[in-house]
Design a protein around this motif. Sequence first.
Motif, short mmCIF file in Angstrom:
data_model
loop_
_atom_site.label_atom_id
_atom_site.label_comp_id
_atom_site.label_asym_id
_atom_site.label_seq_id
_atom_site.Cartn_x
_atom_site.Cartn_y
_atom_site.Cartn_z
N ALA A 96 -0.49 -11.02 -5.89
CA ALA A 96 -0.89 -12.41 -5.62
C ALA A 96 -1.86 -12.47 -4.44
O ALA A 96 -2.82 -13.25 -4.45
N TYR A 97 -1.60 -11.66 -3.42
CA TYR A 97 -2.49 -11.62 -2.24
C TYR A 97 -3.89 -11.17 -2.64
O TYR A 97 -4.89 -11.76 -2.22
N GLU A 98 -3.96 -10.13 -3.49
CA GLU A 98 -5.27 -9.61 -3.89
C GLU A 98 -6.03 -10.61 -4.75
O GLU A 98 -7.25 -10.76 -4.62
N ARG A 99 -5.32 -11.35 -5.62
CA ARG A 99 -5.98 -12.36 -6.44
C ARG A 99 -6.51 -13.50 -5.57
O ARG A 99 -7.57 -14.06 -5.84
N THR A 100 -5.76 -13.84 -4.53
CA THR A 100 -6.13 -14.97 -3.68
C THR A 100 -7.27 -14.64 -2.73
O THR A 100 -8.22 -15.43 -2.58
N TYR A 101 -7.18 -13.48 -2.09
CA TYR A 101 -8.13 -13.15 -1.02
C TYR A 101 -9.17 -12.09 -1.40
O TYR A 101 -10.08 -11.82 -0.62
N GLY A 102 -9.00 -11.49 -2.56
CA GLY A 102 -9.99 -10.52 -3.01
C GLY A 102 -9.95 -9.21 -2.25
O GLY A 102 -10.92 -8.45 -2.26
N GLU A 103 -8.85 -8.92 -1.60
CA GLU A 103 -8.68 -7.65 -0.89
C GLU A 103 -7.22 -7.25 -0.93
O GLU A 103 -6.34 -8.08 -1.20
N ARG A 104 -6.96 -6.00 -0.63
CA ARG A 104 -5.58 -5.51 -0.68
C ARG A 104 -4.76 -6.04 0.49
O ARG A 104 -5.28 -6.19 1.60
N CYS A 132 20.25 -1.13 0.88
CA CYS A 132 19.28 -0.06 1.03
C CYS A 132 18.36 -0.37 2.20
O CYS A 132 18.16 -1.53 2.57
N SER A 133 17.83 0.68 2.81
CA SER A 133 16.74 0.57 3.78
C SER A 133 15.49 1.15 3.14
O SER A 133 15.57 2.04 2.29
N VAL A 134 14.34 0.64 3.55
CA VAL A 134 13.07 1.02 2.94
C VAL A 134 12.11 1.54 4.00
O VAL A 134 12.03 1.00 5.11
N LEU A 135 11.40 2.62 3.67
CA LEU A 135 10.25 3.07 4.46
C LEU A 135 9.00 2.69 3.70
O LEU A 135 8.90 2.96 2.49
N ALA A 136 8.06 2.04 4.38
CA ALA A 136 6.84 1.56 3.75
C ALA A 136 5.62 2.20 4.39
O ALA A 136 5.50 2.24 5.62
N ALA A 137 4.71 2.72 3.56
CA ALA A 137 3.47 3.33 4.03
C ALA A 137 2.30 2.52 3.51
O ALA A 137 2.27 2.12 2.34
N GLY A 138 1.32 2.25 4.39
CA GLY A 138 0.15 1.50 3.96
C GLY A 138 -0.83 1.33 5.10
O GLY A 138 -0.63 1.86 6.20
N PHE A 139 -1.90 0.58 4.84
CA PHE A 139 -2.93 0.34 5.84
C PHE A 139 -2.76 -1.03 6.47
O PHE A 139 -2.40 -2.00 5.79
N ASP A 140 -3.02 -1.13 7.79
CA ASP A 140 -3.01 -2.43 8.45
C ASP A 140 -4.37 -3.11 8.30
O ASP A 140 -5.25 -2.64 7.56
N GLU A 141 -4.56 -4.23 9.01
CA GLU A 141 -5.80 -5.00 8.88
C GLU A 141 -7.03 -4.19 9.30
O GLU A 141 -8.14 -4.44 8.83
#
Length: 237
Positions: A96-104, A132-141
């Motif tokens: 939904a974020y990518e459809r709205t803002y055109g970026e990941r 459960c606990s989650v570890l999340a990997a990704g890029f910031d702004e």
Amino acid sequence: MGDSAYSFSLTTFSRTGKLLQIEYALNAVSNGRTSLGIAAKDGVVIATDKKVSSTLIDVDAVQKIQSISPSSGFVYSGLGPDYRVLTRSARKNASAYERTYGERQPISQTVKQTASLMQEYTQSGGVRPFGCSVLAAGFDEDLEPKLFQVDPSGAYFGWRATAIGKGFVNAKSFLEKRVTPDILLEDAIHTCLLTLREGFEGEINGKNIEVGILEKETGSFRILKEEEVNDYLNEAN
């Protein structure tokens, strides 16, 4: 009156200031298979033990690391069905974020939304906290690789390196001695595998562990194939 009087209430604090259902959820995490992650200068690696309890189970069908978007991924320790709910929600939000803002979607936004969902389940009737606990990997702004942890309480933390699940205390101690602020992704992968090997029961190989990497150079997240994991393990020998 002891804490047991509050143990079945989701929204009532015990006399010691705890929500005991969250304590029980954290116990489910601690009994889960070990997962860990390292944020390097040029990427993030997340890895997990996915050894199964019976030789009759098809281990190839077990996938604990999940891609949330082309540039982010999750891994968990704890209850698998609860994790599936979180990954499904995170994927919808990222799409939904990518459809709205055109970026990941930046990983900080993904983590905040996941943490908010987990927190809602600590104060709503007819539900229980996620086990459960989650570890999340990704890029910031700023397109820098980041590693986050989200717990059943809805609390989330940014880490250079961390571990969850069974044996997380020893795994964290192992990581503290080997992870530096300027560590590179290739070294981080080897360090993750060495850490898993320390607490692993039996022979470690590409079938019973899973590794996902986020590469700054390509801007993408991918799960390593069994052959790639075995190559890294052979290099470490």
